[in-house]
Scaffold this motif. Structure first.
Motif, PDB file in Angstrom:
ATOM      1  N   LEU A 105      49.846  46.264   8.070  1.00 66.04           N
ATOM      2  CA  LEU A 105      48.923  45.822   9.111  1.00 66.04           C
ATOM      3  C   LEU A 105      47.801  45.029   8.453  1.00 66.04           C
ATOM      4  O   LEU A 105      47.151  45.518   7.515  1.00 66.04           O
ATOM      5  N   ARG A 106      47.574  43.820   8.907  1.00 65.17           N
ATOM      6  CA  ARG A 106      46.542  42.998   8.279  1.00 65.17           C
ATOM      7  C   ARG A 106      45.173  43.653   8.436  1.00 65.17           C
ATOM      8  O   ARG A 106      44.866  44.265   9.453  1.00 65.17           O
ATOM      9  N   PRO A 107      44.328  43.556   7.423  1.00 66.50           N
ATOM     10  CA  PRO A 107      43.002  44.188   7.471  1.00 66.50           C
ATOM     11  C   PRO A 107      42.074  43.453   8.439  1.00 66.50           C
ATOM     12  O   PRO A 107      42.309  42.313   8.834  1.00 66.50           O
ATOM     13  N   ASP A 108      40.980  44.144   8.779  1.00 65.75           N
ATOM     14  CA  ASP A 108      39.903  43.517   9.554  1.00 65.75           C
ATOM     15  C   ASP A 108      38.826  42.945   8.636  1.00 65.75           C
ATOM     16  O   ASP A 108      37.983  42.170   9.086  1.00 65.75           O
ATOM     17  N   TRP A 109      38.881  43.341   7.382  1.00 64.27           N
ATOM     18  CA  TRP A 109      37.912  42.860   6.383  1.00 64.27           C
ATOM     19  C   TRP A 109      38.556  42.928   5.012  1.00 64.27           C
ATOM     20  O   TRP A 109      39.240  43.899   4.695  1.00 64.27           O
ATOM     21  N   VAL A 110      38.353  41.886   4.223  1.00 64.07           N
ATOM     22  CA  VAL A 110      38.843  41.847   2.844  1.00 64.07           C
ATOM     23  C   VAL A 110      37.681  41.450   1.943  1.00 64.07           C
ATOM     24  O   VAL A 110      36.886  40.557   2.274  1.00 64.07           O
ATOM     25  N   CYS A 111      37.572  42.105   0.811  1.00 63.80           N
ATOM     26  CA  CYS A 111      36.590  41.733  -0.210  1.00 63.80           C
ATOM     27  C   CYS A 111      37.316  41.445  -1.515  1.00 63.80           C
ATOM     28  O   CYS A 111      38.082  42.284  -1.991  1.00 63.80           O
ATOM     29  N   GLU A 112      37.071  40.272  -2.069  1.00 68.78           N
ATOM     30  CA  GLU A 112      37.588  39.915  -3.393  1.00 68.78           C
ATOM     31  C   GLU A 112      36.404  39.713  -4.329  1.00 68.78           C
ATOM     32  O   GLU A 112      35.477  38.944  -4.028  1.00 68.78           O
ATOM     33  N   VAL A 113      36.408  40.437  -5.439  1.00 66.94           N
ATOM     34  CA  VAL A 113      35.379  40.277  -6.470  1.00 66.94           C
ATOM     35  C   VAL A 113      35.891  39.241  -7.456  1.00 66.94           C
ATOM     36  O   VAL A 113      36.959  39.409  -8.055  1.00 66.94           O
ATOM     37  N   LEU A 114      35.145  38.171  -7.625  1.00 67.41           N
ATOM     38  CA  LEU A 114      35.604  37.042  -8.415  1.00 67.41           C
ATOM     39  C   LEU A 114      35.452  37.302  -9.909  1.00 67.41           C
ATOM     40  O   LEU A 114      34.482  37.908 -10.361  1.00 67.41           O
ATOM     41  N   SER A 115      36.423  36.829 -10.676  1.00 69.68           N
ATOM     42  CA  SER A 115      36.358  36.855 -12.131  1.00 69.68           C
ATOM     43  C   SER A 115      36.978  35.564 -12.637  1.00 69.68           C
ATOM     44  O   SER A 115      37.619  34.827 -11.880  1.00 69.68           O
ATOM     45  N   SER A 116      36.819  35.281 -13.916  1.00 69.42           N
ATOM     46  CA  SER A 116      37.328  34.027 -14.465  1.00 69.42           C
ATOM     47  C   SER A 116      38.840  33.914 -14.341  1.00 69.42           C
ATOM     48  O   SER A 116      39.384  32.816 -14.221  1.00 69.42           O
ATOM     49  N   SER A 117      39.533  35.056 -14.333  1.00 68.27           N
ATOM     50  CA  SER A 117      40.995  35.021 -14.288  1.00 68.27           C
ATOM     51  C   SER A 117      41.555  34.998 -12.867  1.00 68.27           C
ATOM     52  O   SER A 117      42.735  34.712 -12.669  1.00 68.27           O
TER      53      SER A 117
END
Length: 201
Positions: A105-117
């Motif tokens: 089931l697709r989320p209602d909120w997604v968080c991605e923490v950015l890194s160089s890779s």
């Protein structure tokens, strides 16, 4: 004229299971995408943000509740297999956990923490998948710049709904009922805003 090169085989779930434990594997558009495990600033931001959200929104302690907030859920969307840094589902859409080892089931909120890779992947191919599957809210947390960029689905596009950062508290949609201690995400040195100064006797 047909090429004599063999056609590339799409990655399978067995390819993910065969990876060593010190990497994170995903399948995007049939490609096996492998990245190193997150570095400490990334882990710190993810851990503190999850801690800030789970109490008021996941447990209803000092906040409205109504959400399921999870760390590194594995998400299957059609042929894609994604690992999110943090994912959130409204309880009204997912009243109980699935019995599988992943979520469909697709989320209602997604968080991605950015890194160089991972930054380029997060901001291009993964962002496109979230948009195509109708994820309403997407956050990009960037520890080096100490910012949180908030994207909101508007029609068929993700648009910037705001940028937050620094050491202060902020009310960030869709979690704007209770202020979040943004400064805690950056592992601020002693004496920074929100932390007691060092004892100089």
């Amino acid at each position: 004229m047909a090429s004599g090169l063999p056609k590339k085989r799409p990655a399978t779930y067995s390819d993910l299971l065969a990876l060593p434990e010190n990497v994170v594997g995903q399948i995007i558009d049939g490609d096996l995408v492998v990245a190193p495990r997150p570095a400490p600033p990334h882990v710190n931001a993810t851990s503190y943000l999850g801690g800030e959200l789970v109490g008021p929104y996941g447990r209803g302690r000092g906040g409205p509740g109504g959400w399921l907030i999870l760390d590194e859920p594995e998400l299957h969307l059609r042929d894609h297999v994604l690992v999110l840094d943090l994912g959130g589902w409204l309880r009204e859409r997912m009243p109980r956990l699935p019995e599988t080892a992943w979520f469909e089931l697709r989320p209602d909120w997604v968080c991605e923490v950015l890194s160089s890779s991972t930054a380029i992947l997060d901001r291009t191919r993964k962002q496109d998948i979230y948009r195509e599957h109708g994820v309403p809210w997407l956050w990009f947390v960037d520890p080096p710049s100490r910012t949180i960029e908030v994207l909101k689905l508007s029609g068929s596009d993700l648009i910037v709904a705001g940028t937050f950062g620094g050491e202060s508290q902020a009310r960030i949609p869709p979690f704007d009922a209770v202020a979040i201690d943004v400064g805690a995400l950056w592992d601020s040195p002693a004496g920074a805003a929100g932390e007691p100064p060092a004892n100089k006797s």
